[in-house]
Design a protein around this motif. Structure first.
Motif, PDB file in Angstrom:
ATOM      1  N   ASN A   1      89.327  69.684  33.846  1.00 15.91           N
ATOM      2  CA  ASN A   1      88.665  69.075  34.997  1.00 15.91           C
ATOM      3  C   ASN A   1      87.348  69.778  35.368  1.00 15.91           C
ATOM      4  O   ASN A   1      86.844  69.584  36.472  1.00 15.91           O
ATOM      5  CB  ASN A   1      89.610  69.041  36.195  1.00 15.91           C
ATOM      6  CG  ASN A   1      89.983  70.415  36.698  1.00 15.91           C
ATOM      7  OD1 ASN A   1      89.757  71.411  36.030  1.00 15.91           O
ATOM      8  ND2 ASN A   1      90.587  70.462  37.866  1.00 15.91           N
ATOM      9  N   ILE A   2      86.768  70.541  34.463  1.00 13.50           N
ATOM     10  CA  ILE A   2      85.494  71.199  34.743  1.00 13.50           C
ATOM     11  C   ILE A   2      84.431  70.144  35.068  1.00 13.50           C
ATOM     12  O   ILE A   2      84.366  69.098  34.421  1.00 13.50           O
ATOM     13  CB  ILE A   2      85.038  72.105  33.564  1.00 13.50           C
ATOM     14  CG1 ILE A   2      83.805  72.927  33.959  1.00 13.50           C
ATOM     15  CG2 ILE A   2      84.834  71.305  32.300  1.00 13.50           C
ATOM     16  CD1 ILE A   2      83.412  73.982  32.935  1.00 13.50           C
ATOM     17  N   SER A   3      83.627  70.436  36.061  1.00 13.83           N
ATOM     18  CA  SER A   3      82.595  69.471  36.470  1.00 13.83           C
ATOM     19  C   SER A   3      81.358  69.601  35.578  1.00 13.83           C
ATOM     20  O   SER A   3      81.125  70.641  34.952  1.00 13.83           O
ATOM     21  CB  SER A   3      82.195  69.718  37.925  1.00 13.83           C
ATOM     22  OG  SER A   3      81.519  70.958  38.046  1.00 13.83           O
TER      23      SER A   3
ATOM     24  N   ALA B   1      82.588  66.399  28.092  1.00 11.99           N
ATOM     25  CA  ALA B   1      82.363  67.829  28.317  1.00 11.99           C
ATOM     26  C   ALA B   1      82.015  68.540  27.002  1.00 11.99           C
ATOM     27  O   ALA B   1      81.132  69.399  26.962  1.00 11.99           O
ATOM     28  CB  ALA B   1      83.590  68.454  28.968  1.00 11.99           C
ATOM     29  N   GLU B   2      82.701  68.173  25.916  1.00  8.52           N
ATOM     30  CA  GLU B   2      82.400  68.751  24.599  1.00  8.52           C
ATOM     31  C   GLU B   2      80.945  68.486  24.226  1.00  8.52           C
ATOM     32  O   GLU B   2      80.233  69.394  23.784  1.00  8.52           O
ATOM     33  CB  GLU B   2      83.315  68.145  23.537  1.00  8.52           C
ATOM     34  CG  GLU B   2      82.968  68.563  22.124  1.00  8.52           C
ATOM     35  CD  GLU B   2      83.749  67.810  21.054  1.00  8.52           C
ATOM     36  OE1 GLU B   2      83.582  68.150  19.872  1.00  8.52           O
ATOM     37  OE2 GLU B   2      84.523  66.874  21.384  1.00  8.52           O
ATOM     38  N   LYS B   3      80.490  67.255  24.414  1.00  6.81           N
ATOM     39  CA  LYS B   3      79.107  66.914  24.082  1.00  6.81           C
ATOM     40  C   LYS B   3      78.127  67.725  24.920  1.00  6.81           C
ATOM     41  O   LYS B   3      77.135  68.237  24.406  1.00  6.81           O
ATOM     42  CB  LYS B   3      78.862  65.422  24.260  1.00  6.81           C
ATOM     43  CG  LYS B   3      77.427  65.032  23.894  1.00  6.81           C
ATOM     44  CD  LYS B   3      77.203  63.552  23.955  1.00  6.81           C
ATOM     45  CE  LYS B   3      75.804  63.105  23.623  1.00  6.81           C
ATOM     46  NZ  LYS B   3      74.767  64.072  23.428  1.00  6.81           N
ATOM     47  N   MET B   4      78.406  67.869  26.208  1.00  2.00           N
ATOM     48  CA  MET B   4      77.510  68.648  27.069  1.00  2.00           C
ATOM     49  C   MET B   4      77.430  70.104  26.602  1.00  2.00           C
ATOM     50  O   MET B   4      76.343  70.676  26.499  1.00  2.00           O
ATOM     51  CB  MET B   4      77.982  68.586  28.525  1.00  2.00           C
ATOM     52  CG  MET B   4      77.768  67.236  29.180  1.00  2.00           C
ATOM     53  SD  MET B   4      78.339  67.227  30.889  1.00  2.00           S
ATOM     54  CE  MET B   4      77.070  68.273  31.637  1.00  2.00           C
ATOM     55  N   PHE B   5      78.591  70.711  26.317  1.00  2.00           N
ATOM     56  CA  PHE B   5      78.591  72.098  25.845  1.00  2.00           C
ATOM     57  C   PHE B   5      77.864  72.221  24.506  1.00  2.00           C
ATOM     58  O   PHE B   5      77.034  73.110  24.320  1.00  2.00           O
ATOM     59  CB  PHE B   5      80.020  72.632  25.703  1.00  2.00           C
ATOM     60  CG  PHE B   5      80.547  73.327  26.924  1.00  2.00           C
ATOM     61  CD1 PHE B   5      79.996  74.525  27.362  1.00  2.00           C
ATOM     62  CD2 PHE B   5      81.604  72.795  27.639  1.00  2.00           C
ATOM     63  CE1 PHE B   5      80.483  75.171  28.479  1.00  2.00           C
ATOM     64  CE2 PHE B   5      82.104  73.423  28.762  1.00  2.00           C
ATOM     65  CZ  PHE B   5      81.540  74.626  29.186  1.00  2.00           C
ATOM     66  N   LYS B   6      78.177  71.331  23.571  1.00  2.00           N
ATOM     67  CA  LYS B   6      77.559  71.430  22.244  1.00  2.00           C
ATOM     68  C   LYS B   6      76.059  71.164  22.292  1.00  2.00           C
ATOM     69  O   LYS B   6      75.292  71.819  21.572  1.00  2.00           O
ATOM     70  CB  LYS B   6      78.259  70.504  21.247  1.00  2.00           C
ATOM     71  CG  LYS B   6      79.604  71.048  20.812  1.00  2.00           C
ATOM     72  CD  LYS B   6      80.239  70.170  19.757  1.00  2.00           C
ATOM     73  CE  LYS B   6      81.485  70.797  19.180  1.00  2.00           C
ATOM     74  NZ  LYS B   6      82.107  69.925  18.178  1.00  2.00           N
TER      75      LYS B   6
ATOM     76  N   LEU C   1      81.058  84.578  34.603  1.00  2.00           N
ATOM     77  CA  LEU C   1      81.437  83.627  33.564  1.00  2.00           C
ATOM     78  C   LEU C   1      82.394  84.346  32.623  1.00  2.00           C
ATOM     79  O   LEU C   1      82.012  85.320  31.974  1.00  2.00           O
ATOM     80  CB  LEU C   1      80.205  83.126  32.798  1.00  2.00           C
ATOM     81  CG  LEU C   1      80.486  82.160  31.651  1.00  2.00           C
ATOM     82  CD1 LEU C   1      81.123  80.868  32.165  1.00  2.00           C
ATOM     83  CD2 LEU C   1      79.200  81.847  30.893  1.00  2.00           C
ATOM     84  N   LEU C   2      83.635  83.892  32.566  1.00  2.00           N
ATOM     85  CA  LEU C   2      84.648  84.546  31.745  1.00  2.00           C
ATOM     86  C   LEU C   2      84.707  83.901  30.361  1.00  2.00           C
ATOM     87  O   LEU C   2      84.848  82.689  30.246  1.00  2.00           O
ATOM     88  CB  LEU C   2      86.022  84.453  32.415  1.00  2.00           C
ATOM     89  CG  LEU C   2      86.117  85.084  33.801  1.00  2.00           C
ATOM     90  CD1 LEU C   2      87.519  84.878  34.368  1.00  2.00           C
ATOM     91  CD2 LEU C   2      85.763  86.549  33.757  1.00  2.00           C
TER      92      LEU C   2
ATOM     93  N   HIS D   1      79.372  72.561  36.632  1.00  2.00           N
ATOM     94  CA  HIS D   1      79.852  73.857  36.140  1.00  2.00           C
ATOM     95  C   HIS D   1      79.504  74.058  34.666  1.00  2.00           C
ATOM     96  O   HIS D   1      79.222  75.182  34.244  1.00  2.00           O
ATOM     97  CB  HIS D   1      81.358  73.993  36.372  1.00  2.00           C
ATOM     98  CG  HIS D   1      81.714  74.321  37.777  1.00  2.00           C
ATOM     99  ND1 HIS D   1      82.651  73.616  38.494  1.00  2.00           N
ATOM    100  CD2 HIS D   1      81.247  75.272  38.624  1.00  2.00           C
ATOM    101  CE1 HIS D   1      82.748  74.117  39.700  1.00  2.00           C
ATOM    102  NE2 HIS D   1      81.903  75.127  39.812  1.00  2.00           N
ATOM    103  N   ILE D   2      79.521  73.001  33.897  1.00  2.00           N
ATOM    104  CA  ILE D   2      79.121  73.113  32.485  1.00  2.00           C
ATOM    105  C   ILE D   2      77.649  73.519  32.406  1.00  2.00           C
ATOM    106  O   ILE D   2      77.292  74.431  31.661  1.00  2.00           O
ATOM    107  CB  ILE D   2      79.368  71.793  31.726  1.00  2.00           C
ATOM    108  CG1 ILE D   2      80.870  71.524  31.621  1.00  2.00           C
ATOM    109  CG2 ILE D   2      78.726  71.848  30.327  1.00  2.00           C
ATOM    110  CD1 ILE D   2      81.226  70.145  31.084  1.00  2.00           C
ATOM    111  N   MET D   3      76.811  72.862  33.182  1.00  2.00           N
ATOM    112  CA  MET D   3      75.380  73.187  33.157  1.00  2.00           C
ATOM    113  C   MET D   3      75.142  74.617  33.635  1.00  2.00           C
ATOM    114  O   MET D   3      74.295  75.328  33.091  1.00  2.00           O
ATOM    115  CB  MET D   3      74.586  72.184  34.001  1.00  2.00           C
ATOM    116  CG  MET D   3      74.664  70.750  33.481  1.00  2.00           C
ATOM    117  SD  MET D   3      74.322  70.556  31.705  1.00  2.00           S
ATOM    118  CE  MET D   3      72.628  71.074  31.652  1.00  2.00           C
ATOM    119  N   LYS D   4      75.899  75.064  34.643  1.00  2.00           N
ATOM    120  CA  LYS D   4      75.774  76.438  35.134  1.00  2.00           C
ATOM    121  C   LYS D   4      76.216  77.419  34.046  1.00  2.00           C
ATOM    122  O   LYS D   4      75.574  78.462  33.855  1.00  2.00           O
ATOM    123  CB  LYS D   4      76.609  76.620  36.415  1.00  2.00           C
ATOM    124  CG  LYS D   4      76.504  77.997  37.023  1.00  2.00           C
ATOM    125  CD  LYS D   4      75.095  78.296  37.496  1.00  2.00           C
ATOM    126  CE  LYS D   4      75.030  79.649  38.157  1.00  2.00           C
ATOM    127  NZ  LYS D   4      73.659  80.032  38.511  1.00  2.00           N
ATOM    128  N   ALA D   5      77.281  77.118  33.335  1.00  2.00           N
ATOM    129  CA  ALA D   5      77.746  77.993  32.250  1.00  2.00           C
ATOM    130  C   ALA D   5      76.680  78.123  31.168  1.00  2.00           C
ATOM    131  O   ALA D   5      76.404  79.231  30.682  1.00  2.00           O
ATOM    132  CB  ALA D   5      79.055  77.464  31.659  1.00  2.00           C
TER     133      ALA D   5
END
Length: 108
Positions: free
Chosen positions: A81-83, A11-16, A62-63, A86-90
């Motif tokens: 547990n974020i999917s 998830a960290e890699k996807m966000f970054k 988005l909070l 949801h990361i891509m949507k954020a």
């Protein structure tokens, strides 16, 4: 990944990766991003710009959280547990919000 630490790394890699794209797209607005696991932050050029991005994101459900004293640094603290969806949507919402703020202040 099936383990919690593995999920946090993915998830960290996807966000970054997403924030790196936004940093290149809006360089005057988003000046840095950092963090570890799912405790991440974005640093904006000043608190007013950060506040505008947070305001636009809130209107899109988005909070995000400002820091203790201002909105120059904005925290992203999703649940472990974020999917991936949801990361891509954020990231998509952040792109839209930064685009609005960027056009308002930097369009020629």
């Amino acid at each position: 990944s099936r383990t919690l630490p593995g999920r946090a790394r993915r998830a960290e890699k996807m966000f970054k990766d997403g924030m790196a794209v936004l940093r290149k797209k809006y360089p005057e607005l988003l000046v840095d991003f950092r963090g570890r696991g799912l405790f991440l932050c974005m640093e904006f050029c000043d608190g007013d710009m950060g506040y505008e991005v947070v305001y636009e994101a809130f209107n899109r459900k988005l909070l995000l959280s400002g820091s203790l004293i201002n909105a120059r640094t904005i925290r992203i603290e999703p649940p472990l547990n974020i999917s991936d969806e949801h990361i891509m949507k954020a990231i998509e919402i952040l792109d839209e919000c930064m685009g609005i703020v960027y056009k308002k202040h930097w369009s020629k």
